[in-house]
Design a protein around this motif. Structure first.
Motif, mmCIF file in Angstrom:
data_model
loop_
_atom_site.group_PDB
_atom_site.id
_atom_site.type_symbol
_atom_site.label_atom_id
_atom_site.label_comp_id
_atom_site.label_asym_id
_atom_site.label_seq_id
_atom_site.Cartn_x
_atom_site.Cartn_y
_atom_site.Cartn_z
ATOM 1 N N TYR A 74 0.860 -1.193 0.000
ATOM 2 C CA TYR A 74 0.000 0.000 0.000
ATOM 3 C C TYR A 74 0.891 1.236 0.000
ATOM 4 O O TYR A 74 1.833 1.337 0.788
ATOM 5 C CB TYR A 74 -0.896 0.013 1.249
ATOM 6 C CG TYR A 74 -1.833 1.198 1.332
ATOM 7 C CD1 TYR A 74 -3.130 1.125 0.819
ATOM 8 C CD2 TYR A 74 -1.429 2.399 1.907
ATOM 9 C CE1 TYR A 74 -3.982 2.228 0.884
ATOM 10 C CE2 TYR A 74 -2.279 3.493 1.973
ATOM 11 C CZ TYR A 74 -3.550 3.397 1.453
ATOM 12 O OH TYR A 74 -4.398 4.474 1.519
ATOM 13 N N THR A 79 -1.584 -1.556 -3.673
ATOM 14 C CA THR A 79 -0.727 -1.750 -4.856
ATOM 15 C C THR A 79 -0.765 -3.194 -5.373
ATOM 16 O O THR A 79 -0.028 -3.534 -6.296
ATOM 17 C CB THR A 79 0.730 -1.374 -4.521
ATOM 18 O OG1 THR A 79 1.146 -2.176 -3.406
ATOM 19 C CG2 THR A 79 0.877 0.089 -4.171
ATOM 20 N N LEU A 80 -1.597 -4.034 -4.766
ATOM 21 C CA LEU A 80 -1.680 -5.440 -5.182
ATOM 22 C C LEU A 80 -3.012 -5.735 -5.857
ATOM 23 O O LEU A 80 -4.025 -5.104 -5.539
ATOM 24 C CB LEU A 80 -1.543 -6.372 -3.961
ATOM 25 C CG LEU A 80 -0.304 -6.233 -3.073
ATOM 26 C CD1 LEU A 80 -0.386 -7.230 -1.930
ATOM 27 C CD2 LEU A 80 0.971 -6.455 -3.862
ATOM 28 N N SER A 81 -3.006 -6.735 -6.726
ATOM 29 C CA SER A 81 -4.272 -7.230 -7.288
ATOM 30 C C SER A 81 -4.969 -8.053 -6.211
ATOM 31 O O SER A 81 -4.350 -8.411 -5.199
ATOM 32 C CB SER A 81 -3.990 -8.123 -8.500
ATOM 33 O OG SER A 81 -3.353 -9.316 -8.063
ATOM 34 N N ALA A 82 -6.234 -8.388 -6.428
ATOM 35 C CA ALA A 82 -6.989 -9.184 -5.441
ATOM 36 C C ALA A 82 -6.286 -10.516 -5.166
ATOM 37 O O ALA A 82 -6.168 -10.956 -4.016
ATOM 38 C CB ALA A 82 -8.407 -9.425 -5.943
ATOM 39 N N GLY A 83 -5.775 -11.154 -6.231
ATOM 40 C CA GLY A 83 -5.086 -12.445 -6.085
ATOM 41 C C GLY A 83 -3.798 -12.307 -5.300
ATOM 42 O O GLY A 83 -3.491 -13.125 -4.415
ATOM 43 N N GLN A 84 -3.028 -11.253 -5.602
ATOM 44 C CA GLN A 84 -1.762 -11.024 -4.886
ATOM 45 C C GLN A 84 -2.014 -10.729 -3.404
ATOM 46 O O GLN A 84 -1.276 -11.193 -2.532
ATOM 47 C CB GLN A 84 -1.018 -9.832 -5.515
ATOM 48 C CG GLN A 84 -0.410 -10.112 -6.874
ATOM 49 C CD GLN A 84 0.110 -8.830 -7.532
ATOM 50 O OE1 GLN A 84 -0.501 -7.754 -7.396
ATOM 51 N NE2 GLN A 84 1.217 -8.936 -8.240
ATOM 52 N N LEU A 85 -3.083 -9.993 -3.134
ATOM 53 C CA LEU A 85 -3.426 -9.659 -1.756
ATOM 54 C C LEU A 85 -3.805 -10.925 -0.973
ATOM 55 O O LEU A 85 -3.397 -11.114 0.169
ATOM 56 C CB LEU A 85 -4.562 -8.628 -1.711
ATOM 57 C CG LEU A 85 -4.989 -8.138 -0.316
ATOM 58 C CD1 LEU A 85 -3.807 -7.587 0.477
ATOM 59 C CD2 LEU A 85 -6.083 -7.079 -0.436
ATOM 60 N N ARG A 86 -4.561 -11.809 -1.643
ATOM 61 C CA ARG A 86 -4.924 -13.096 -1.015
ATOM 62 C C ARG A 86 -3.661 -13.868 -0.625
ATOM 63 O O ARG A 86 -3.553 -14.407 0.467
ATOM 64 C CB ARG A 86 -5.777 -13.935 -1.970
ATOM 65 C CG ARG A 86 -7.259 -13.966 -1.587
ATOM 66 C CD ARG A 86 -8.027 -15.082 -2.254
ATOM 67 N NE ARG A 86 -7.730 -15.256 -3.660
ATOM 68 C CZ ARG A 86 -8.294 -14.561 -4.640
ATOM 69 N NH1 ARG A 86 -9.182 -13.612 -4.368
ATOM 70 N NH2 ARG A 86 -7.982 -14.789 -5.909
#
Length: 353
Positions: A74, A79-86
């Motif tokens: 952040y 700064t991450l996609s939903a998948g990267q955040l998961r």
């Protein structure tokens, strides 16, 4: 130099409610090293839970920068996609005050639930669950339902579940608040063991300095959304700067209770002529010195010990003592100077010329 695992820089969290603006976190900067047990202390409403939920973006801040294990997640925006955040969230386990176990599932099934998206085979999951329950000392309770477990056992299941995806970070949000003192000590000892065995970075949120004192190596104190003091546990306990920090420490060390009782003693209420009631605080090597014996030998000053407490903080002995010094005026003054020269902090609580 230790690697930084969690870096929160200039974090703001602002909520808008009706006509009110609530600043739950205001310009907070905290850096937590890999392998730290880091305590964040504050009363209810201090903003500590909000701040910690920022670490895995369960709470998106209003401004600031968040770096987890060298990845910026952040910087004034996610700064991450939903998948990267998961994926990133899998590196961060959480345990809570009320365990959050599923009543209809056994201890083993509760732990296995966290492995739902792990890609492991059925056999691999079963082996991992067994290993995790063994790690938290609950192998014999695998088939018990939460209703059949004590509070401490439920928290152990919750810890095993939080460790299921091999996180690098474990967040404990008031995780011992619902437990009795003995069980609390056992859970804290388990967290310390996991920190050492697995190299886990642990962030403890608590309103009790006692919890921090028992296992943390660093501590931050929060008040009204702001960070007011931060440092090693030894520094903070030896030299607290802020009034709130001093309050927390007095409660944790028992000196607050002791003072209440001491002030009611006849020997204090009717302090003898030429006596001083003093508070001594000492750390490290000065705890080993036969200081009070020396006062009598060198200055003819006697010491009546009314309260004493010594503990080990981050492998260093730290203690405090409440003492009545009695003797001739000049000699008492010289004795007090000798105490301070020996590296012991001295506060005069009461004196009678």
């Amino acid at each position: 130099m230790s690697k930084k695992m969690i870096q929160l820089d200039h974090i703001d969290v602002t909520f808008h409610q009706k006509n009110k603006v609530i600043e739950a976190a205001k310009d907070v900067t905290i850096h937590i090293n890999q392998g730290d047990i880091y305590g964040i202390v504050g009363y209810s409403g201090a903003g500590k839970s909000t701040l910690v939920r920022v670490i895995n973006l369960l709470q998106v801040p209003t401004a600031g920068k968040i770096t987890i294990d060298d990845d910026v997640i952040y910087e004034n925006k996610v700064t991450l996609s939903a998948g990267q955040l998961r994926e990133k969230r899998r590196e961060i386990g959480m345990i809570f005050q009320h365990f959050n176990l599923m009543a209809q599932k056994t201890a083993a099934e509760n732990v296995a639930f966290a492995l739902k998206h792990s890609g492991l085979s059925k056999q691999e999951k079963a082996a991992k669950v067994a290993k995790l329950l063994d790690l938290v000392g609950l192998s014999d309770r695998a088939d018990n339902y939460p209703a059949q477990l004590s509070g401490g056992q439920k928290q152990r299941v919750a810890i095993a579940r939080a460790l299921a995806n091999d996180p690098k970070i474990l967040i404990s949000d008031e995780a011992t608040s619902a437990l009795d003192p003995k069980t609390t000590k056992q859970i804290l000892a388990l967290l310390q063991e996991l920190n050492e065995k697995l190299g886990l970075t642990i962030v403890l949120i608590t309103h009790e300095m006692q919890i921090v004192k028992d296992i943390a190596n660093r501590v931050a104190v929060m008040q009204n959304g702001r960070l007011i003091e931060e440092g090693s546990v030894l520094e903070i306990f030896s030299h607290p700067k802020e009034e709130l920090t001093k309050d927390f420490i007095e409660t944790a060390t028992g000196i607050e209770d002791a003072m209440g009782k001491i002030n009611q003693q006849a020997v204090v209420q009717n302090l003898a002529k030429g006596s001083r009631l003093i508070l001594l605080k000492y750390a490290g090597a000065s705890t080993d010195e036969p200081l009070l014996n020396e006062l009598y030998k060198n200055y003819g000053v006697t010491a009546n010990i009314l309260f004493g407490n010594i503990e080990i903080l981050d492998h260093t002995p730290v203690g405090e003592m409440i003492v009545i010094l009695s003797g001739e005026g000049d000699n008492i003054e010289a004795a007090c100077q000798a105490i301070e020269t020996a590296g012991v902090s001295l506060t005069i609580l009461k004196e009678r010329e």
